[in-house]
Write an enzyme that holds these catalytic residues in place. Structure first.
Site, PDB file in Angstrom:
ATOM      1  N   ASN A   9      -8.767   7.570 -14.281  1.00 63.60           N
ATOM      2  CA  ASN A   9      -9.493   7.030 -15.433  1.00 63.60           C
ATOM      3  C   ASN A   9     -10.975   6.998 -15.060  1.00 63.60           C
ATOM      4  OD1 ASN A   9     -10.598   5.546 -17.484  1.00 63.60           O
ATOM      5  ND2 ASN A   9      -9.434   3.667 -17.079  1.00 63.60           N
ATOM      6  N   LYS A  11     -13.402   6.199 -16.815  1.00 65.21           N
ATOM      7  CA  LYS A  11     -14.144   5.153 -17.545  1.00 65.21           C
ATOM      8  C   LYS A  11     -15.442   5.758 -18.100  1.00 65.21           C
ATOM      9  CE  LYS A  11     -11.701   1.725 -14.885  1.00 65.21           C
ATOM     10  NZ  LYS A  11     -11.593   0.388 -14.352  1.00 65.21           N
ATOM     11  N   HIS A  96      -6.073  -0.454 -22.283  1.00 68.70           N
ATOM     12  CA  HIS A  96      -6.652  -0.788 -20.984  1.00 68.70           C
ATOM     13  C   HIS A  96      -7.222  -2.207 -21.055  1.00 68.70           C
ATOM     14  CE1 HIS A  96      -9.224  -0.794 -17.469  1.00 68.70           C
ATOM     15  NE2 HIS A  96      -8.483   0.202 -17.014  1.00 68.70           N
ATOM     16  N   GLU A  98      -9.875  -3.391 -20.083  1.00 69.68           N
ATOM     17  CA  GLU A  98     -11.290  -3.438 -20.511  1.00 69.68           C
ATOM     18  C   GLU A  98     -11.389  -3.338 -22.031  1.00 69.68           C
ATOM     19  OE1 GLU A  98     -12.596  -0.349 -17.845  1.00 69.68           O
ATOM     20  OE2 GLU A  98     -12.200  -1.693 -16.169  1.00 69.68           O
ATOM     21  N   GLU A 168      -1.565  -2.919 -14.443  1.00 68.79           N
ATOM     22  CA  GLU A 168      -2.871  -3.092 -13.816  1.00 68.79           C
ATOM     23  C   GLU A 168      -3.248  -4.572 -13.828  1.00 68.79           C
ATOM     24  OE1 GLU A 168      -5.310   0.824 -13.993  1.00 68.79           O
ATOM     25  OE2 GLU A 168      -5.730  -0.324 -15.799  1.00 68.79           O
ATOM     26  N   GLY A 174     -11.347  -2.863 -10.001  1.00 74.19           N
ATOM     27  CA  GLY A 174     -12.748  -2.755  -9.606  1.00 74.19           C
ATOM     28  C   GLY A 174     -13.203  -3.844  -8.650  1.00 74.19           C
ATOM     29  N   SER A 214      -7.681  -0.967  -7.901  1.00 70.88           N
ATOM     30  CA  SER A 214      -8.190  -0.699  -6.550  1.00 70.88           C
ATOM     31  C   SER A 214      -7.250   0.164  -5.708  1.00 70.88           C
ATOM     32  CB  SER A 214      -8.525  -2.008  -5.830  1.00 70.88           C
ATOM     33  OG  SER A 214      -9.556  -2.690  -6.528  1.00 70.88           O
TER      34      SER A 214
HETATM   35  P1  13P Z   1     -10.181   0.652 -10.038  1.00 68.28           P
HETATM   36  O1  13P Z   1      -9.315   1.670  -9.348  1.00 68.28           O
HETATM   37  O2  13P Z   1     -11.645   0.986  -9.972  1.00 68.28           O
HETATM   38  O3  13P Z   1      -9.871  -0.743  -9.584  1.00 68.28           O
HETATM   39  O4  13P Z   1      -9.820   0.713 -11.598  1.00 68.28           O
HETATM   40  C1  13P Z   1      -8.481   0.662 -11.985  1.00 68.28           C
HETATM   41  C2  13P Z   1      -8.393   0.952 -13.419  1.00 68.28           C
HETATM   42  O5  13P Z   1      -8.856   0.186 -14.253  1.00 68.28           O
HETATM   43  C3  13P Z   1      -7.769   2.222 -13.831  1.00 68.28           C
HETATM   44  O6  13P Z   1      -7.529   2.250 -15.191  1.00 68.28           O
END
Ligand code: 13P
Length: 257
Positions: A9, A11, A96, A98, A168, A174, A214
């Site tokens: 992803n 982002k 997601h 976010e 997740e 992150g 992560s």
């Molecule tokens: P990270 O791997 O940066 O923690 O992000 C995970 C994520 O949100 C994948 O969709």
């Protein structure tokens, strides 16, 4: 044994020039046998058509990070499943954390997106996961159960076998803090059990459940060796070809075992 599915992803990262470089570097880094594992990249919307061209003839597949529930119309700023298909996508991430957090997406809306994706010939990667506060209050199981049930409402058994679920935990995204393999396995088992109750064990055994939060080159193997962890949804580490290919290699090796 289920094939491992690794998705990156991106982002809101990488413009067109950077997309070209990242995909070319990734293709060079993927110089080993993937052994039955699937690799999906999910760049931002403006890069999708270019990415589709660049991955032609490679083992990489394409996904988007979001979609709207309608095919066209007066929805300024939105992108439809029809457009994603035309751009070369086979997958789409929905729900997601976010999007839940910054764009107020509800389980009901995510469910609508997932059903529309399936009806449009796209495979939804449906994200669920608890916040830190919810984990500390020991309500992870309830939260994830409500999310899974809400997001899967009215999806047929035949469609369910195609769906990918990504667990997740929000506190691991992150932050550099990943769930331990056992913590992740416990929630994956819970999700598979829920699917068995909503559908059947046959369906539950076929559904791919990815872990995200992560995932890095140095923790991927331990996570991917857990019996109910069928892949990873990778954020930060998928922007670095060496790290992403190391995660993909860990998946291929865990499949071989
Ligand atoms: P990270 O791997 O940066 O923690 O992000 C995970 C994520 O949100 C994948 O969709």
């Amino acid at each position: 044994m289920r094939n491992k599915v690794i998705a990156g992803n991106w982002k809101m990262n990488k413009d067109l020039g950077e997309t070209e470089k990242l995909i070319n570097d990734l293709k060079t880094a993927l110089n080993f046998n993937l052994i039955g594992s699937k690799v999906i990249i999910c760049p931002p919307f403006p890069s999708l058509a270019l990415a589709a061209k660049l991955i032609e003839g490679s083992p990489l597949e394409l996904g988007a990070q979001n979609m709207h529930t309608e095919d066209e119309g007066a929805f300024t700023g939105e992108v439809s499943p029809k457009m994603l298909k035309a751009a070369g996508c086979r997958y789409v991430i929905v729900g997601h954390s976010e999007r839940r957090q910054y764009f107020s997406e509800t389980n009901e809306f995510i469910n609508k997106k997932a059903r529309k994706a399936l009806a449009s010939g796209l495979i939804p990667i449906i994200c669920v996961g608890e916040s830190l506060d919810e984990r500390e209050k020991n309500i992870t199981d309830q939260i994830v159960s409500v999310q899974v049930k809400g997001c899967l409402s009215e999806i047929s058994a035949a469609d369910m076998e195609k769906v990918i679920i990504a667990y997740e935990p929000v506190w691991a995204i992150g932050t550099g803090k990943n769930a331990t393999p056992q913590q992740a396995q416990d929630v994956h088992r819970l999700i598979r059990k829920l699917i068995s109750q909503l559908y059947s064990w046959t369906v539950a055994e076929r559904v791919t459940i990815q872990y995200g939060g992560s995932v890095k080159a140095d923790n991927a193997a331990d996570l991917l060796h857990q019996p109910d962890i069928d892949g990873a949804l990778v954020g930060g580490a998928c922007l670095k070809p060496d790290s992403f290919s190391a995660i993909i290699q860990a998946a291929a090796l865990s499949t071989k075992k």
